[in-house]
Scaffold this motif. Structure first.
Motif, mmCIF file in Angstrom:
data_model
loop_
_atom_site.group_PDB
_atom_site.id
_atom_site.type_symbol
_atom_site.label_atom_id
_atom_site.label_comp_id
_atom_site.label_asym_id
_atom_site.label_seq_id
_atom_site.Cartn_x
_atom_site.Cartn_y
_atom_site.Cartn_z
ATOM 1 N N GLN A 63 0.070 6.349 7.789
ATOM 2 C CA GLN A 63 -1.235 6.007 7.226
ATOM 3 C C GLN A 63 -2.390 6.519 8.066
ATOM 4 O O GLN A 63 -3.369 5.821 8.317
ATOM 5 N N LEU A 107 -3.376 3.235 -4.598
ATOM 6 C CA LEU A 107 -4.647 3.110 -5.315
ATOM 7 C C LEU A 107 -4.905 1.663 -5.735
ATOM 8 O O LEU A 107 -5.993 1.125 -5.551
ATOM 9 N N PRO A 126 -20.592 -2.108 2.334
ATOM 10 C CA PRO A 126 -21.582 -1.768 1.325
ATOM 11 C C PRO A 126 -21.060 -2.024 -0.077
ATOM 12 O O PRO A 126 -21.000 -1.111 -0.887
ATOM 13 N N SER A 162 -0.927 -3.321 10.920
ATOM 14 C CA SER A 162 -0.906 -4.625 10.259
ATOM 15 C C SER A 162 0.427 -5.350 10.400
ATOM 16 O O SER A 162 0.514 -6.535 10.106
ATOM 17 N N ASP A 163 1.454 -4.656 10.837
ATOM 18 C CA ASP A 163 2.746 -5.333 10.991
ATOM 19 C C ASP A 163 2.763 -6.216 12.230
ATOM 20 O O ASP A 163 3.599 -7.092 12.351
ATOM 21 N N ARG A 184 -6.008 6.447 6.474
ATOM 22 C CA ARG A 184 -6.791 5.223 6.620
ATOM 23 C C ARG A 184 -7.470 5.204 7.982
ATOM 24 O O ARG A 184 -8.651 4.857 8.112
ATOM 25 N N ILE A 200 -8.996 -10.115 12.695
ATOM 26 C CA ILE A 200 -9.680 -11.142 11.917
ATOM 27 C C ILE A 200 -10.576 -11.976 12.826
ATOM 28 O O ILE A 200 -11.684 -12.366 12.448
ATOM 29 N N SER A 256 0.826 -1.216 0.000
ATOM 30 C CA SER A 256 0.000 0.000 0.000
ATOM 31 C C SER A 256 0.856 1.260 0.000
ATOM 32 O O SER A 256 0.428 2.312 -0.455
ATOM 33 N N LYS A 257 2.039 1.153 0.523
ATOM 34 C CA LYS A 257 2.861 2.349 0.641
ATOM 35 C C LYS A 257 3.246 2.888 -0.739
ATOM 36 O O LYS A 257 3.198 4.083 -0.991
ATOM 37 N N PHE A 290 -5.821 -0.295 -2.788
ATOM 38 C CA PHE A 290 -7.179 0.018 -2.336
ATOM 39 C C PHE A 290 -8.216 -0.699 -3.198
ATOM 40 O O PHE A 290 -9.152 -1.307 -2.686
ATOM 41 N N ILE A 303 -21.167 -3.297 8.370
ATOM 42 C CA ILE A 303 -20.237 -2.187 8.146
ATOM 43 C C ILE A 303 -19.479 -1.889 9.437
ATOM 44 O O ILE A 303 -18.261 -1.698 9.431
ATOM 45 N N LEU A 311 -12.820 -7.600 -0.391
ATOM 46 C CA LEU A 311 -13.861 -7.502 0.628
ATOM 47 C C LEU A 311 -15.238 -7.680 -0.004
ATOM 48 O O LEU A 311 -16.140 -8.245 0.617
ATOM 49 N N TYR A 313 -1.397 -3.745 3.818
ATOM 50 C CA TYR A 313 -1.316 -2.486 4.557
ATOM 51 C C TYR A 313 -0.230 -2.513 5.627
ATOM 52 O O TYR A 313 -0.222 -1.686 6.522
ATOM 53 N N ARG A 314 0.661 -3.477 5.537
ATOM 54 C CA ARG A 314 1.780 -3.440 6.468
ATOM 55 C C ARG A 314 2.677 -2.250 6.155
ATOM 56 O O ARG A 314 2.677 -1.724 5.037
ATOM 57 N N LEU A 315 3.443 -1.850 7.144
ATOM 58 C CA LEU A 315 4.349 -0.724 6.909
ATOM 59 C C LEU A 315 5.650 -1.184 6.287
ATOM 60 O O LEU A 315 6.287 -0.462 5.536
ATOM 61 N N GLN A 316 6.057 -2.415 6.635
ATOM 62 C CA GLN A 316 7.344 -2.916 6.158
ATOM 63 C C GLN A 316 7.160 -3.566 4.793
ATOM 64 O O GLN A 316 6.569 -4.636 4.697
ATOM 65 N N TYR A 364 -12.919 -4.463 12.427
ATOM 66 C CA TYR A 364 -11.802 -5.325 12.007
ATOM 67 C C TYR A 364 -10.640 -4.505 11.467
ATOM 68 O O TYR A 364 -9.488 -4.689 11.840
ATOM 69 N N ALA A 378 -9.354 -11.477 4.315
ATOM 70 C CA ALA A 378 -8.951 -10.455 5.283
ATOM 71 C C ALA A 378 -7.438 -10.431 5.534
ATOM 72 O O ALA A 378 -6.831 -9.359 5.500
ATOM 73 N N PRO A 379 -6.790 -11.580 5.747
ATOM 74 C CA PRO A 379 -5.342 -11.514 5.962
ATOM 75 C C PRO A 379 -4.606 -10.941 4.757
ATOM 76 O O PRO A 379 -3.589 -10.250 4.917
ATOM 77 N N VAL A 398 -26.889 -4.541 6.928
ATOM 78 C CA VAL A 398 -25.805 -3.873 6.204
ATOM 79 C C VAL A 398 -24.956 -3.049 7.172
ATOM 80 O O VAL A 398 -23.728 -3.170 7.218
ATOM 81 N N VAL A 435 -5.724 -8.628 2.770
ATOM 82 C CA VAL A 435 -5.855 -7.167 2.842
ATOM 83 C C VAL A 435 -4.888 -6.611 3.877
ATOM 84 O O VAL A 435 -4.175 -5.630 3.627
ATOM 85 N N ASN A 436 -4.840 -7.247 5.035
ATOM 86 C CA ASN A 436 -3.934 -6.768 6.086
ATOM 87 C C ASN A 436 -2.488 -6.736 5.633
ATOM 88 O O ASN A 436 -1.748 -5.803 5.906
ATOM 89 N N LEU A 441 -18.845 -8.392 2.073
ATOM 90 C CA LEU A 441 -19.046 -7.350 3.080
ATOM 91 C C LEU A 441 -19.765 -6.161 2.465
ATOM 92 O O LEU A 441 -19.436 -5.734 1.361
ATOM 93 N N VAL A 479 -3.350 -8.249 13.766
ATOM 94 C CA VAL A 479 -4.044 -8.867 12.632
ATOM 95 C C VAL A 479 -4.916 -10.011 13.121
ATOM 96 O O VAL A 479 -6.085 -10.143 12.745
#
Lengths: 505, 103, 582
Positions: free
Chosen positions: C105, A384, A401, C151-152, C108, C161, A379-380, A387, C138, A394, A449-452, C144, A442-443, C134, A445-446, A399, C157
């Motif tokens: 970030q 886009l 909306p 996330s690191d 976010r 989850i 993500s860094k 995202f 949301i 998702l 978004y890690r920083l490293q 979550y 989900a994992p 819904v 996505v996570n 999920l 995490v």
């Protein structure tokens, strides 16, 4: 333009463009080098798809007013109804975005004009498949789609993995195609005609056993393409090894086209609709469970997405099973809505993964495999892209909306409207599967978004601008449909209505 | 006489399909796999002829069979060319060598 | 007017979220300003909405088909929860300015917080079951994403989850219930359903009622789903305060309260609700007693207090539960934010390393003490009044054993609260950590909450009035603030409860002399620290799923012949089914 000639234009335009693209591409490649040829081919292909959207628009006006367009030439019958329009809209929309995406993705490949020509031919095949009203024409278009997709899967001809995937896909698909042929000749022998509407008229309950066998053959034959368990084994290989644009097409529309073909042939045997419904419900449950469980422990991004497609076919099968078994209209409405959404979401997921694959590997001339670890901290550098991929994932996980939630909801509504205990329990089972699927979405996505950042991300190239366009368009579609699901009713309701008409005679 | 011809053809169709499917299940050579596919397809083509014979539309059936032959040949050509490429890049035609993609 | 305000309450935070995301992380100042602006504006809008309370549909977006009409109703219950969500939301945003300073970030972070605020307000204001689900999801999604914001950190995490999957799992109960209501009544309108629950056959109604109970238990971290909330404490502390104390976890209680009039006559439902509440309250209180992580103590305490609210609903005390929900939102948000100030300043959450921090951070100590006293149920703070009201309702309409348990639990609450406060702020420092007092933004968030902990009980009367007039089905007749408070003061039961609370404090005071007792209870402590075996169950489920997945992956052999076998077997299977079925 006459309504009937419109159908022809709709199907012919992609093939004509394919021919032109190939010709001009070859000439340019000889004269001015691959780079220019690739670019021109891409824009020509996009233009061709835009042109074929025009007859579709005209036809659509007619179909929306609850009429159908019929074109008959000898034994060949074309027929445009709600389902054809749905398939055509999805394939043209996704196809156009894939072409725009591929303009850069394939820019340094040798023979990209072949890629575009095949892609256009595949789109044409799918358009034809949607409009066929006799069994044999349906099979021919189905084969056009299949043959072009074999070549596209094995497009990287010097990559052992894609050759392997292509060969396996070819063998399994061709074997399935023979089952379709068996079904067709049985029906042909029995009824003496291939016209689907007449067959529907002839076949009143109870169906003779031999026709049930024919139906079983259709289920297996088209089921291979639609990746029904246990016929799914080609899918994870082919979808993960194809060029990313083709992965998006395969997962987004080709397997769904298989499903539509299956619907066409089983709906003419609507006299035994409960039987087909039961089979579909069972296969749907199997698909969901297997797809999600297989995806859970994957380490390659595209393979994970491929398995998730198997799971999503399960949701569609479930919705269709509900309309076949119980005659609940929302089942088909939800399934067709999910078909559209899945095409958008999975298309987006594969394209976004393709962007990452491109910037991390292909831009450097490396045909590596995109693993989950490569995406760490992406993500860094690619906010886009990441995202949009997150939105896709998702949404696939159901999920709100996002669009994927709404179509699943409609399918679940149908399941409960049956007021049948088994169907309701199956809905709960499907919902549990959605929860399970979050265990791998989900994992992922996570991770992004890690920083490293991972080593690959640190050395990654910049994202080309044209690649971003399809991602943004698809993301917007997914979000807007999530907020306003009835926006697509004009597309899904006529399709559901025509299916209902066929099943119930 | 006609009846026996029909039933003979029927047996041939079933036989070809069964042989083709069985071959696909057991052969390990890529070329043989393509041949097995061809046998399967020939079963289907014969099936169309049979169907035309049964419902009296043999002309239509023959044109359908011809189309199937054409399509089928294209598939065979692509299959063989892929086999050639595989031989070229991996040095083998054994199906069990094609298991890099699994799980 | 009400429709515009509802749109503003939902739309402002979401618009803010978009803008924050749009502005980008390079301009974090602008992001912060936008976040504060839009959350505060939403808070103002929700306050302005209060006079417009009514039980008629304020906003209707017809979608038709399987999606129904997206309707919103601003009745007493919805408005007040929306106000809590937006006001505490804006305070949490303000607090974050100091707490999250310098983090990466931030876009976010703030976008998700704003998205959450809008979602939470939507959840309580909608009267469409689909839309409710819904918004329900949301809020789970935001929860979550914010828990696993870092996330690191694998623990973050995992916690995120876990929260997502557990609440989604429970959410299936809500999904099934909502779909049942739609399938049998043809409408998503929950007001129509609550007014006329007989439209469902008794068996279906019972399934719906218990489905909703499962969903509520998962969302509000009640038995047997309580395990996700402690693990959610990996979230940044303002998130814990907002989502996991003041708002989202209350959604389950809200759901039960909202549908209480429909379900109260379902056989066994009220009893089940009481059992869930009592078991949760007790178990969580015991776990809070043995935990050494400051935020986990607060998390267990949240679970325990939510147990009180659930118990209150089971005994018919809907007003008492909602009143306690309000008090709890204020004092627990205060406690969490104060704890956040501590953690932010010393960098650890282990209370064994703290001690004597009161001298270094006097303001934080004071506000924490106010929150702690309120949690323990000491008069005149808001927690006292609402908890006594719950116990009173429980003694009047609930089983005696449950009441006794809840009174004991009140004593436990006092005990663990005092232990926690003592270990953090009093005594001698146990390590060389140096704290500094809260920053300006933190103070801006803490002080209103501390004042609120003294004053929100005065809202009881007006709140009851609105509920009485806009949610008539709940049959609430409570009277004015004065009469409510007078009722609490004059009941002898209050003295019993207060005595138990005092006993709890005394146990901590003389803990040295009661060593025999504490050794006798060491076994319970160990089991409690292991969260009564529920973690083992969770692990078992996760491991077996993974095991199954790995086993299943072997079926993808990659061998072509095997793939063909799949086709052949599928064909034979279909033939067999056709023979049997046809």
């Amino acid at each position: 333009m006459e309504a009937t000639t419109g159908v022809i234009w709709l199907i012919v335009t992609p093939f004509a463009t394919a021919f032109i693209v190939y010709l001009i591409g070859r000439i340019l490649a000889r004269r001015s080098g691959a780079k220019l040829a690739n670019r021109i081919s891409a824009w020509l292909a996009a233009l061709g798809l835009l042109i074929s959207a025009y007859p579709l628009y005209l036809e659509d006006q007619i179909v929306l007013s609850n009429k159908v367009v019929l074109f008959k030439q000898g034994g060949i019958i074309f027929y445009l109804d709600g389902i054809s329009v749905l398939l055509a809209v999805v394939v043209l929309l996704l196809g156009l975005l894939v072409v725009i995406f591929s303009a850069r993705y394939m820019s340094s490949e040798v023979g990209a004009e072949k890629y575009y020509a095949l892609l256009l031919a595949m789109i044409g095949g799918i358009l034809g498949l949607g409009c066929s009203a006799d069994l044999f024409t349906l099979w021919v278009w189905f084969e056009v789609m299949a043959i072009t997709s074999y070549m596209l899967v094995a497009f990287y001809r010097n990559q052992p993995a894609s050759l392997e995937a292509g060969f396996k896909y070819l063998v399994q698909s061709a074997a399935g195609s023979v089952f379709v042929l068996i079904g067709i000749f049985i029906v042909f022998a029995w009824n003496g005609t291939l016209d689907m509407m007449r067959i529907r008229y002839f076949l009143q309950p109870p169906l003779p056993p031999i026709l049930l066998v024919a139906g079983g053959c259709f289920l297996i034959g088209f089921g291979v393409k639609a990746a029904l368990v246990p016929l799914h084994t080609w899918l994870p290989d082919a979808h993960s090894q194809a060029p990313s644009g083709i992965s998006a097409m395969l997962s987004g529309i080709v397997i769904e086209a298989g499903l539509i073909a299956l619907l066409r042939v089983t709906s003419i045997m609507g006299a035994a609709s409960e039987l087909w419904g039961n089979l579909m419900l069972g296969v749907g449950a199997l698909n969901m469970l297997l797809g999600n469980l297989m995806a859970l422990r994957q380490t390659q991004v595209k393979r994970l997405l491929a398995y998730s497609s198997i799971g999503h076919m399960g949701y569609m099968m479930f919705g269709l099973g509900v309309i076949y078994r119980f005659g609940i209209l929302n089942g088909a409405g939800g399934a067709f809505f999910h078909l559209f959404n899945h095409a958008m979401m999975k298309g987006l997921a594969f394209l976004a993964a393709g962007v990452l694959l491109y910037v991390l590997y292909i831009a450097k001339g490396d045909h590596g495999t995109l693993t989950l670890d490569d995406l760490n901290g992406a993500s860094k550098r690619y906010p886009l892209t990441v995202f949009t991929l997150s939105v896709a994932l998702l949404g696939l996980g159901g999920l709100p909306p996002l669009a994927g939630f709404m179509s699943k909801w409609q399918i679940f509504v149908a399941g409960f409207q049956t007021q049948d205990t088994v169907a309701m329990l199956l809905v709960v089972f499907a919902a549990l599967n959605s929860v399970l699927s979050l265990g791998y979405y989900a994992p992922l996505v996570n991770r992004m978004y890690r920083l490293q950042p991972s080593v690959a991300v640190e050395n990654g190239a910049a994202v080309p601008k044209t690649m971003v366009v399809p991602l943004v368009v698809l993301t917007l579609l997914i979000v807007v449909l999530g907020f306003y699901p009835s926006l697509l009713n004009w597309l899904t309701e006529p399709a559901a209505g025509i299916l209902f008409l066929f099943i119930r005679g | 006489m006609t009846l026996s011809l029909v039933s003979l053809t029927f047996i041939a169709v079933i036989g070809l399909l069964a042989i083709g499917l069985y071959a696909l299940l057991v052969v390990h050579n890529l070329i043989k796999v393509v041949v097995a596919l061809q046998i399967l397809a020939k079963g289907a083509i014969l099936g169309f002829i049979l169907a035309g014979r049964i419902n009296g539309q043999i002309g239509l059936a023959e044109s359908l069979a011809l189309t199937v032959i054409i399509v089928d040949t294209i598939v065979a050509v692509i299959g063989l060319s892929l086999a050639v490429q595989i031989r070229h890049h991996m040095g083998t035609l054994d199906v069990s060598a094609l298991t890099r993609l699994r799980r | 007017m009400a429709n515009v305000l509802i749109l503003l309450i939902l739309g402002l935070p979401w618009l803010g979220a978009l803008l924050v995301w749009w502005v980008g992380d390079q301009r974090s100042k602008a992001q912060i300003v936008l976040a504060i602006l839009f959350s505060v504006l939403a808070g103002v809008a929700s306050l302005v909405l209060i006079p417009f309370a009514s039980n008629s549909v304020a906003l209707n977006i017809p979608l038709g088909g399987a999606f129904g009409d997206f309707t919103f109703v601003a009745d007493g219950l919805g408005i007040y929860l929306a106000a809590i969500a937006t006001i505490i939301g804006s305070l949490a945003v303000i607090f974050s300015v100091d707490y999250m300073r310098g983090e990466a970030q931030l876009g976010r972070y703030y976008a998700l917080v704003l998205f959450f605020i809008g979602g939470m307000a939507g959840l309580v204001l909608t009267s469409n079951l689909l839309l409710m689900f819904v918004f329900w999801e949301i809020t789970a999604l935001c929860s979550y994403a914010l828990i696993s914001f870092h996330s690191d950190d694998p623990k973050a995490v995992y916690g995120g989850i876990k929260a997502l999957i557990v609440t989604q799992f429970g959410g299936i109960g809500l999904l099934a219930g909502a779909l049942l209501i739609y399938a049998y009544s043809g409408s998503y309108d929950l007001q129509a359903f609550i007014a006329n629950p007989q439209i469902l056959p008794p068996g279906v109604l019972a399934v719906t009622a218990f489905g909703f109970l499962v969903a509520a238990a998962a969302k509000s971290a009640q038995f047997p789903f309580q395990t996700w909330l402690p693990d959610a404490m990996e979230a940044p502390t303002p998130i814990s305060a907002l989502i996991h104390a003041a708002t989202m976890v209350n959604a389950g209680v809200y759901l039960l309260a909202r549908f209480y009039p429909a379900f109260e006559r379902v056989p066994g439902w009220r009893e089940a609700v009481v059992v869930v509440g009592v078991v949760t309250a007790l178990m969580a209180a015991l776990m809070a007693l043995v935990s050494n992580d400051l935020k986990r103590v607060l998390a267990y305490s949240t679970v325990s207090q939510l147990g009180y609210m659930v118990y209150a609903i089971g005994t018919g005390g809907v007003f008492a539960s909602q009143f306690h929900l309000m008090s709890h939102s204020v004092f627990k948000a205060l406690l969490f934010l104060a704890a956040g100030a501590v953690i932010h300043s010393i960098g650890t959450r282990d209370i064994r390393q703290m001690g004597g921090l009161g001298a270094q951070m006097p303001l934080v100590r004071t506000v924490f003490a106010i929150g702690a006293l309120s949690l323990a149920g000491i008069p005149i703070l808001n927690g006292f009044w609402s908890k006594e009201l719950i116990l009173e309702s429980g003694s009047a309409h609930g089983p005696l054993w449950a009441w006794v348990m809840m009174v004991i639990c009140a004593g436990l609450t006092a005990l663990y609260t005092f232990r926690c406060f003592w270990l953090v702020f009093a005594g001698e420092p146990r390590s060389h950590l140096h704290g500094h007092d809260a920053g300006t933004a933190m103070k801006v968030a803490l002080i209103p909450l501390a004042v609120g902990a003294f004053l929100t009980e005065l809202l009881a009367g007006p709140f009851a009035y609105i509920l009485e007039h806009t949610v008539p089905l709940m049959e609430i007749e409570v009277g004015t603030t004065l009469s409510i408070l007078e009722e609490v003061v004059t009941t002898p039961l209050t003295l019993v409860a207060l005595a138990v609370v005092a006993l709890g404090l005394a146990v901590w005071w003389w803990r040295e002399k009661l060593s025999g007792l504490s050794e006798a209870l060491a076994g319970i402590g160990r089991v409690a620290a292991d969260s009564f075996g529920f973690e083992a169950i969770n692990r078992g489920i996760v491991n077996s799923t993974n095991w199954l997945s790995e086993k299943l992956r072997r079926t993808q052999t990659g061998l072509l012949n095997w793939n063909i076998f799949g086709i052949t077997a599928g064909f034979l299977l279909v033939l067999i089914i056709l023979v049997i079925g046809g």
